[in-house]
Design a protein around this motif. Structure first.
Motif, PDB file in Angstrom:
ATOM      1  N   ASP A  83       0.998  -1.134   0.168  1.00 16.85           N
ATOM      2  CA  ASP A  83      -0.069  -0.016  -0.188  1.00 16.85           C
ATOM      3  C   ASP A  83       0.926   1.113  -0.182  1.00 16.85           C
ATOM      4  OD1 ASP A  83      -2.243  -1.716   0.045  1.00 16.85           O
ATOM      5  OD2 ASP A  83      -2.836  -1.072   2.006  1.00 16.85           O
ATOM      6  N   LEU A  84       1.897   1.307   0.866  1.00 14.54           N
ATOM      7  CA  LEU A  84       2.709   2.551   0.965  1.00 14.54           C
ATOM      8  C   LEU A  84       3.638   2.751  -0.201  1.00 14.54           C
ATOM      9  CD1 LEU A  84       3.792   2.429   4.876  1.00 14.54           C
ATOM     10  CD2 LEU A  84       2.649   4.282   3.724  1.00 14.54           C
ATOM     11  N   SER A  85       3.994   1.443  -0.708  1.00  9.05           N
ATOM     12  CA  SER A  85       4.834   1.695  -2.126  1.00  9.05           C
ATOM     13  C   SER A  85       3.938   2.229  -3.380  1.00  9.05           C
ATOM     14  CB  SER A  85       5.670   0.476  -2.353  1.00  9.05           C
ATOM     15  OG  SER A  85       4.645  -0.682  -2.753  1.00  9.05           O
ATOM     16  N   LEU A  86       2.699   1.631  -3.440  1.00  9.14           N
ATOM     17  CA  LEU A  86       1.942   2.128  -4.355  1.00  9.14           C
ATOM     18  C   LEU A  86       1.497   3.546  -4.226  1.00  9.14           C
ATOM     19  CD1 LEU A  86       0.202   1.649  -7.063  1.00  9.14           C
ATOM     20  CD2 LEU A  86      -1.607   0.881  -5.464  1.00  9.14           C
ATOM     21  N   ALA A  87       1.195   4.126  -2.806  1.00  2.92           N
ATOM     22  CA  ALA A  87       0.936   5.555  -2.675  1.00  2.92           C
ATOM     23  C   ALA A  87       2.084   6.150  -3.252  1.00  2.92           C
ATOM     24  CB  ALA A  87       0.404   5.971  -1.065  1.00  2.92           C
ATOM     25  N   LEU A  88       3.378   5.912  -2.689  1.00  2.37           N
ATOM     26  CA  LEU A  88       4.632   6.774  -3.009  1.00  2.37           C
ATOM     27  C   LEU A  88       4.910   6.795  -4.248  1.00  2.37           C
ATOM     28  CD1 LEU A  88       7.392   8.010  -2.255  1.00  2.37           C
ATOM     29  CD2 LEU A  88       8.322   5.675  -2.027  1.00  2.37           C
ATOM     30  N   SER A  89       4.499   5.749  -5.198  1.00  2.00           N
ATOM     31  CA  SER A  89       4.574   5.732  -6.565  1.00  2.00           C
ATOM     32  C   SER A  89       3.824   6.713  -7.360  1.00  2.00           C
ATOM     33  CB  SER A  89       4.250   4.188  -7.219  1.00  2.00           C
ATOM     34  OG  SER A  89       5.251   3.330  -6.699  1.00  2.00           O
ATOM     35  N   GLU A  90       2.621   6.725  -6.545  1.00  2.00           N
ATOM     36  CA  GLU A  90       1.752   8.000  -7.460  1.00  2.00           C
ATOM     37  C   GLU A  90       2.222   9.239  -6.914  1.00  2.00           C
ATOM     38  OE1 GLU A  90      -0.953   7.687  -9.171  1.00  2.00           O
ATOM     39  OE2 GLU A  90      -0.724   5.351  -9.230  1.00  2.00           O
ATOM     40  N   ALA A  91       2.725   9.446  -5.709  1.00  2.00           N
ATOM     41  CA  ALA A  91       3.226  10.865  -5.353  1.00  2.00           C
ATOM     42  C   ALA A  91       4.363  11.230  -6.261  1.00  2.00           C
ATOM     43  CB  ALA A  91       3.671  11.003  -3.764  1.00  2.00           C
ATOM     44  N   CYS A  92       5.390  10.281  -6.411  1.00  2.00           N
ATOM     45  CA  CYS A  92       6.536  10.273  -7.103  1.00  2.00           C
ATOM     46  C   CYS A  92       6.103  10.659  -8.548  1.00  2.00           C
ATOM     47  CB  CYS A  92       7.390   9.252  -6.975  1.00  2.00           C
ATOM     48  SG  CYS A  92       8.230   9.173  -5.455  1.00  2.00           S
ATOM     49  N   ALA A  93       5.198   9.760  -9.064  1.00  2.00           N
ATOM     50  CA  ALA A  93       4.810  10.265 -10.566  1.00  2.00           C
ATOM     51  C   ALA A  93       4.372  11.684 -10.731  1.00  2.00           C
ATOM     52  CB  ALA A  93       3.926   9.144 -11.040  1.00  2.00           C
ATOM     53  N   ASN A  94       3.560  12.010  -9.778  1.00  2.00           N
ATOM     54  CA  ASN A  94       3.090  13.489  -9.863  1.00  2.00           C
ATOM     55  C   ASN A  94       4.210  14.378  -9.680  1.00  2.00           C
ATOM     56  OD1 ASN A  94       0.124  12.692  -9.926  1.00  2.00           O
ATOM     57  ND2 ASN A  94      -0.054  12.945  -7.942  1.00  2.00           N
ATOM     58  N   ALA A  95       4.971  14.371  -8.878  1.00  2.00           N
ATOM     59  CA  ALA A  95       6.171  15.317  -8.652  1.00  2.00           C
ATOM     60  C   ALA A  95       7.039  15.256  -9.929  1.00  2.00           C
ATOM     61  CB  ALA A  95       7.065  14.884  -7.555  1.00  2.00           C
ATOM     62  N   VAL A  96       7.026  14.041 -10.825  1.00  2.00           N
ATOM     63  CA  VAL A  96       7.785  13.885 -11.960  1.00  2.00           C
ATOM     64  C   VAL A  96       7.331  14.628 -13.266  1.00  2.00           C
ATOM     65  CG1 VAL A  96       8.619  12.138 -13.864  1.00  2.00           C
ATOM     66  CG2 VAL A  96       9.097  12.109 -11.619  1.00  2.00           C
ATOM     67  N   GLU A  97       5.736  14.507 -13.072  1.00  2.00           N
ATOM     68  CA  GLU A  97       5.003  14.900 -14.229  1.00  2.00           C
ATOM     69  C   GLU A  97       4.633  16.437 -14.188  1.00  2.00           C
ATOM     70  OE1 GLU A  97       0.831  14.363 -16.725  1.00  2.00           O
ATOM     71  OE2 GLU A  97       1.690  12.843 -15.369  1.00  2.00           O
ATOM     72  N   GLY A 116       7.705  22.645  -8.246  1.00  2.00           N
ATOM     73  CA  GLY A 116       6.856  23.065  -9.502  1.00  2.00           C
ATOM     74  C   GLY A 116       5.755  24.134  -8.940  1.00  2.00           C
ATOM     75  N   PRO A 117       4.560  24.365  -9.715  1.00  2.00           N
ATOM     76  CA  PRO A 117       3.660  25.602  -9.253  1.00  2.00           C
ATOM     77  C   PRO A 117       2.711  25.341  -8.037  1.00  2.00           C
ATOM     78  CG  PRO A 117       3.016  24.322 -11.105  1.00  2.00           C
ATOM     79  CD  PRO A 117       4.207  23.907 -10.934  1.00  2.00           C
ATOM     80  N   GLY A 118       2.802  24.021  -7.596  1.00  2.00           N
ATOM     81  CA  GLY A 118       2.115  23.823  -6.491  1.00  2.00           C
ATOM     82  C   GLY A 118       0.617  23.419  -6.900  1.00  2.00           C
ATOM     83  N   PHE A 119      -0.204  23.096  -5.524  1.00  2.00           N
ATOM     84  CA  PHE A 119      -1.602  22.992  -5.769  1.00  2.00           C
ATOM     85  C   PHE A 119      -2.362  24.305  -5.921  1.00  2.00           C
ATOM     86  CE2 PHE A 119      -0.250  18.966  -3.536  1.00  2.00           C
ATOM     87  CZ  PHE A 119      -0.728  18.145  -4.614  1.00  2.00           C
ATOM     88  N   PRO A 120      -3.386  24.546  -6.595  1.00  2.00           N
ATOM     89  CA  PRO A 120      -4.123  25.642  -6.489  1.00  2.00           C
ATOM     90  C   PRO A 120      -4.489  26.170  -5.045  1.00  2.00           C
ATOM     91  CG  PRO A 120      -5.271  23.939  -8.218  1.00  2.00           C
ATOM     92  CD  PRO A 120      -4.175  23.301  -7.400  1.00  2.00           C
ATOM     93  N   THR A 121      -4.590  27.186  -4.925  1.00  2.00           N
ATOM     94  CA  THR A 121      -4.599  27.830  -3.276  1.00  2.00           C
ATOM     95  C   THR A 121      -6.045  28.106  -2.907  1.00  2.00           C
ATOM     96  OG1 THR A 121      -4.070  29.964  -4.043  1.00  2.00           O
ATOM     97  CG2 THR A 121      -2.171  28.885  -3.324  1.00  2.00           C
ATOM     98  N   ALA A 122      -6.831  28.016  -4.028  1.00  2.00           N
ATOM     99  CA  ALA A 122      -8.309  28.137  -3.480  1.00  2.00           C
ATOM    100  C   ALA A 122      -8.776  27.104  -2.572  1.00  2.00           C
ATOM    101  CB  ALA A 122      -9.247  28.296  -4.803  1.00  2.00           C
ATOM    102  N   GLY A 123      -9.246  27.569  -1.447  1.00  2.00           N
ATOM    103  CA  GLY A 123      -9.548  26.620  -0.466  1.00  2.00           C
ATOM    104  C   GLY A 123      -8.613  26.057   0.727  1.00  2.00           C
ATOM    105  N   GLY A 124      -7.371  26.336   0.306  1.00  2.00           N
ATOM    106  CA  GLY A 124      -6.179  26.226   1.263  1.00  2.00           C
ATOM    107  C   GLY A 124      -5.759  24.616   1.043  1.00  2.00           C
TER     108      GLY A 124
END
Length: 181
Positions: free
Chosen positions: A39-53, A102-110
């Motif tokens: 579970d943790l390795s799959l979640a980490l893979s998704e977070a890393c793929a987002n950082a790469v993209e 990168g640009p980060g997440f949209p700030t609307a809503g915090g």
């Protein structure tokens, strides 16, 4: 014993399996149950793929990048060409953080924080909005929320970049030699 490590990786697709293997090796050494490790390795893979993209160049129009750099971001290097993965195994909990420039997440809503009761198996009602069924991407953050017990999506304070952090309660394998405590 606590285990802590941090990787500074290039924004390259090949870095994703490297981070995943590093985490899986740590979990194996610490005697963590294989299902929790998966579970943790799959979640980490998704977070890393987002950082790469998505963790690429930031033009600085809505914030500062020069003065608020972390020590891992050398001004002489292209800060947008890297991201950081940090993992903490302490006692019965693992916390993982992936930060990019990168640009980060949209700030609307915090920032978005999600809490599920560990082991409930129930989806978090605050899960980020799901993409259409026919979409080819956009499910990563929701997947991370389903795999972890506590998730936080936000922006790096004082400078550009997104931070995804998540926690999970650990279970141990029977007869594990090394126990993190």
């Amino acid at each position: 014993m606590s285990i802590w490590w941090s990787l500074h990786l290039r924004r390259d697709a090949a870095s994703v399996p490297l981070a995943r293997r590093f985490l899986l090796g740590t979990m194996e050494s610490a005697g963590v149950d294989p299902d929790i490790s998966f579970d943790l390795s799959l979640a980490l893979s998704e977070a890393c793929a987002n950082a790469v993209e998505h963790g690429g160049e930031y033009d600085g129009t809505s914030g500062s990048t020069g003065d608020g750099r972390d020590a891992w971001e050398e001004p002489s290097a292209t800060a947008s060409g890297q991201y950081r993965v940090t993992a903490y195994l302490d006692g019965e909990k693992c916390r993982i953080e992936v930060a990019d420039s990168g640009p980060g997440f949209p700030t609307a809503g915090g920032p978005h924080t999600s809490k599920r009761k560990p082991g409930s198996g129930l989806p978090d009602p605050q899960c980020a909005s799901y993409p259409p069924v026919t979409a080819e991407e956009g499910r990563g953050l929701c997947l991370i929320e389903q795999l972890a017990d506590h998730v936080h999506f936000g922006n790096r304070p004082g400078c550009a970049g997104a931070v995804v952090s998540f926690d999970k309660v650990l279970k141990r394998r029977e007869g594990a030699l090394l126990m993190v405590s």
